[in-house]
Design an enzyme around this catalytic site. Structure first.
Site, PDB file in Angstrom:
ATOM      1  N   ARG A   1       5.164 -12.792   9.661  1.00 16.01           N
ATOM      2  CA  ARG A   1       5.753 -11.859   9.419  1.00 16.01           C
ATOM      3  C   ARG A   1       7.269 -11.588  10.339  1.00 16.01           C
ATOM      4  NH1 ARG A   1       3.970  -6.317   8.873  1.00 16.01           N
ATOM      5  NH2 ARG A   1       1.590  -6.817   8.567  1.00 16.01           N
TER       6      ARG A   1
ATOM      7  N   LYS B   1       5.155   0.244   9.214  1.00 15.87           N
ATOM      8  CA  LYS B   1       5.045   2.038   8.501  1.00 15.87           C
ATOM      9  C   LYS B   1       4.021   3.084   9.388  1.00 15.87           C
ATOM     10  CE  LYS B   1       2.997  -0.486   5.490  1.00 15.87           C
ATOM     11  NZ  LYS B   1       2.388   0.102   3.321  1.00 15.87           N
TER      12      LYS B   1
ATOM     13  N   GLU C   1       0.758  -0.761  -0.242  1.00 17.86           N
ATOM     14  CA  GLU C   1       0.157  -0.235  -0.224  1.00 17.86           C
ATOM     15  C   GLU C   1       0.818   1.069   0.070  1.00 17.86           C
ATOM     16  OE1 GLU C   1      -2.770   0.122   3.271  1.00 17.86           O
ATOM     17  OE2 GLU C   1      -3.135   1.975   2.446  1.00 17.86           O
TER      18      GLU C   1
HETATM   19  P1  ATP Z   1       2.946  -2.330   7.963  1.00 19.59           P
HETATM   20  O1  ATP Z   1       1.867  -3.030   9.084  1.00 19.59           O
HETATM   21  O2  ATP Z   1       4.109  -1.825   8.733  1.00 19.59           O
HETATM   22  O3  ATP Z   1       1.936  -1.099   7.750  1.00 19.59           O
HETATM   23  P2  ATP Z   1       1.718  -3.403   6.191  1.00 19.59           P
HETATM   24  O4  ATP Z   1       0.940  -5.361   5.754  1.00 19.59           O
HETATM   25  O5  ATP Z   1       0.187  -2.406   5.998  1.00 19.59           O
HETATM   26  O6  ATP Z   1       2.499  -3.177   6.974  1.00 19.59           O
HETATM   27  P3  ATP Z   1       1.728  -3.334   2.881  1.00 19.59           P
HETATM   28  O7  ATP Z   1       2.018  -2.395   2.028  1.00 19.59           O
HETATM   29  O8  ATP Z   1       0.035  -3.691   3.145  1.00 19.59           O
HETATM   30  O9  ATP Z   1       2.279  -3.263   4.486  1.00 19.59           O
HETATM   31  O10 ATP Z   1       2.552  -4.599   2.780  1.00 19.59           O
HETATM   32  C1  ATP Z   1       3.047  -5.158   1.219  1.00 19.59           C
HETATM   33  C2  ATP Z   1       3.449  -7.163   1.706  1.00 19.59           C
HETATM   34  O11 ATP Z   1       4.218  -6.778   2.515  1.00 19.59           O
HETATM   35  C3  ATP Z   1       2.199  -7.765   2.298  1.00 19.59           C
HETATM   36  O12 ATP Z   1       2.568  -8.441   1.458  1.00 19.59           O
HETATM   37  C4  ATP Z   1       2.632  -7.477   3.179  1.00 19.59           C
HETATM   38  O13 ATP Z   1       2.280  -9.200   4.203  1.00 19.59           O
HETATM   39  C5  ATP Z   1       4.219  -7.742   3.861  1.00 19.59           C
HETATM   40  N1  ATP Z   1       5.004  -7.336   4.887  1.00 19.59           N
HETATM   41  C6  ATP Z   1       4.214  -6.494   5.541  1.00 19.59           C
HETATM   42  N2  ATP Z   1       5.647  -6.183   6.974  1.00 19.59           N
HETATM   43  C7  ATP Z   1       5.937  -7.162   6.293  1.00 19.59           C
HETATM   44  C8  ATP Z   1       7.118  -8.030   7.418  1.00 19.59           C
HETATM   45  N3  ATP Z   1       7.392  -7.028   8.816  1.00 19.59           N
HETATM   46  N4  ATP Z   1       7.280  -9.142   7.060  1.00 19.59           N
HETATM   47  C9  ATP Z   1       6.584  -9.929   6.428  1.00 19.59           C
HETATM   48  N5  ATP Z   1       6.163  -9.134   5.463  1.00 19.59           N
HETATM   49  C10 ATP Z   1       5.965  -7.889   5.383  1.00 19.59           C
HETATM   50 MG    MG Z   2      -0.915  -2.635   5.504  1.00 16.15          MG
END
Ligand code: ATP
Ligand code: MG
Length: 557
Positions: free
Chosen positions: A266, A276, A39
């Protein structure tokens, strides 16, 4: 397999994801297609790197494809600044989406059509419950939910209301479109989940065209299905959403080889934060120098700190993939960068905390050029010449006026080797009026020149040094972990490590550093790996970030 390992950053073919994929490829599927779906609401971090290495790495390993898709269904938090940084980071990590870069917002029209289809089939309805009421109706893990009083609206009424939602007739939060599934399902995600909400907000790509936006659980499976994704790899928190993921795809009519959702744990790491939202808070509160502060676990922060894509890919491979959430020791990432730089980086002499050393029996004005290896681990990097003169600088803590036991460096009456030069013996200590040591005086033994074949006697200590007449002044920034061990206090507030940054203004570095360019990595002998800062370094005022010290207590298991 050894060759593949290097190329893909993913040799661990024994994990459960490989088993699923191999099983599917042996069955009716003939090609693997994955995606990385960020995102664009912030900068990528090392957790995302895990997902990038996994998705792009699997595609490489199995001869498939991996898309880059911006999951931009939430207009209020997203921005092109983030889109650009994400593209840069994925490329820098070494992955290529070729021509397959997509935006979920490109599918808004398609999502809308599918929503209308669901309404026509009696599988979705417009609901007037407020968010608060919806929570009350939802039930709990142990008690079933209650059906919305709007659930039995006629198809015609639903079509009319949904169209008017789209036309902007209703205020934010006053209506939603919901799936009609099962309010008594043991899985709360299946209790008539919201598919669309009203948000009168400008979107960074579609502008004001839409005032209804699809929810993640509706949009994400459709994005995967539209792109022909075969394996939708996501993190564990979506495990309970999988029945809904499958429901949406089935109801939308994607019944031939529908994408298969696979969850993995994760990445979390010690002494940092990995979301983020929290990283943005640090940036917005001015606690760090932007998203690319070298202490941040962001890809751009790691890059600025001096990490290499090779080290990050190696790290992602070493941590592996599993279903159990765990916290990885930050020492492992440091291990990976040391391992990568150890034969790559030039080794130079830099004095972080200078102490003047005068060789009283060395001729005034004489300069000798000493040959030093650029990297003892890698003869291919050759040698260079370093000027040696009467007045030098050594590290303050390489001298002790009253040496403690087992101190083998310089002390009154003691002899040490100066790296690549001569043996010197301390004869005198010069102090200022306050009693601070400002200079040490030594004599050198001309017979002991390095490389001359001298074997006469052994000394225990070897010190690095620079010539006072030739050295280059620079700034060094020493970093410690950004967060304390447990980064949140009882109120959930984050606590930064108060000692996470130490700036040393007047370091003295040997003259070969003159050729250093922004982003170059060096090993400063005995002081660690350093990188020329890309933001603050100027031609005559170099700033070095310490990437990592030379040693740590971290042990590979
Ligand atoms: P955050 O919680 O840091 O905002 P998010 O999951 O909201 O992360 P996205 O932009 O939606 O961030 O994530 C893009 C991809 O990266 C998704 O497929 C998500 O599963 C993966 N991802 C995000 N954080 C992690 C992590 N800590 N470890 C492994 N994969 C991750
Ligand atoms: Mg997200």
């Amino acid at each position: 397999m050894a060759e593949e390992k290097k190329e893909t950053g993913l040799s661990n073919t024994g994990n459960f994801i490989h088993n699923y994929i191999q099983e599917d490829l042996e069955g009716k599927l003939n090609k693997l297609h994955t995606r990385f779906p960020p995102e664009p609401n912030g900068y990528l971090h090392i957790g995302h790197a895990k997902s990038i290495c996994l998705n792009f790495g699997l595609a490489q390993l199995y001869g498939g494809k991996c898309n880059l898709r911006f999951d931009d269904t939430n207009p209020t938090k997203e921005d092109v600044e983030y889109v650009d940084s994400i593209k840069e980071d994925v490329k820098w990590l070494g992955f290529d989406w070729e021509e397959r870069m997509y935006y979920a917002s490109e599918y808004f029209e398609k999502f809308y059509e599918i929503a209308v289809k669901l309404i026509k089939e009696g599988k979705a309805f417009v609901c007037d419950l407020t968010a608060e009421q919806m929570r009350q109706y939802r039930g709990t893990l142990n008690t079933p939910g209650k059906e919305s009083p709007y659930r039995n609206r006629t198809i015609e009424e639903n079509l009319d209301l949904f169209e008017r939602m789209k036309a902007g007739e209703f205020a934010d939060g006053t209506k939603t479109l919901r799936a009609k599934i099962d309010m008594s399902s043991p899985n709360i995600n299946m209790r008539d989940p919201v598919l669309y909400r009203i948000a009168h907000a400008s979107h960074h790509r579609t502008g004001d065209k839409w005032c209804i936006y699809p929810m993640y659980d509706f949009a994400h499976p459709l994005e995967d299905a539209i792109e022909g994704i075969t394996h939708s790899i996501c993190t564990m928190e979506f495990e309970d959403h999988r029945p809904l993921y499958d429901w949406v795809i089935r109801q939308a009519g994607y019944t031939v080889n529908p994408p298969r959702q696979i969850e993995f744990a994760r990445l979390g790491m010690t002494n940092t934060v990995m979301s983020k939202r929290k990283l943005r808070a640090l940036v917005e509160e001015g606690l760090v120098d932007g998203w690319d502060d070298p202490r941040m676990p962001t890809i751009c922060g790691l890059r600025r700190r001096g990490f290499t894509p090779e080290a990050i890919r190696d790290f992602c491979e070493r941590i592996g993939v599993s279903k159990a959430n765990s916290i990885v020791d930050s020492g492992l990432l440091e291990y990976c960068i040391r391992d990568d730089l150890k034969a790559k980086a030039k080794v130079v002499m830099a004095i972080l905390r200078p102490l003047k050393l005068v060789i009283t029996n060395y001729p005034q004005g004489q300069i000798e050029l000493m040959d030093l290896e650029n990297n003892p681990e890698n003869p291919e990097l050759g040698t260079r010449q370093v000027p040696f003169t009467r007045t030098l600088y050594i590290e303050q803590d390489d001298f002790m006026e009253e040496p403690v036991k087992k101190f083998f460096r310089l002390a009154p009456g003691k002899e040490v080797r100066l790296k690549g030069a001569y043996f010197v013996t301390c004869t005198d200590v010069i102090k200022d009026e306050q009693g601070n040591i400002v200079e040490v005086h030594c004599t050198y033994d001309p017979e002991t020149k390095s490389g001359s074949g001298f074997e006469g006697r052994k000394v225990k200590g070897t010190l690095h040094w620079v010539s006072a007449d030739h050295c280059i002044k620079a700034t060094a920034r020493l970093y410690d972990y950004m967060m304390l061990d447990n980064p949140e206090d009882v109120n959930g507030d984050m606590i930064m490590n108060p000692n996470s940054l130490e700036v040393i203004e007047n370091c003295y570095i040997e003259p070969s550093i003159e050729e250093a360019k922004a982003g170059d990595q060096y090993q400063f002998m005995r002081n660690g790996y350093f990188c020329v800062d890309t933001k603050d370094s100027k031609e005559n005022a170099l700033v070095f970030n310490r990437i990592v010290s030379l040693k740590s207590s971290f042990k590979l298991k």
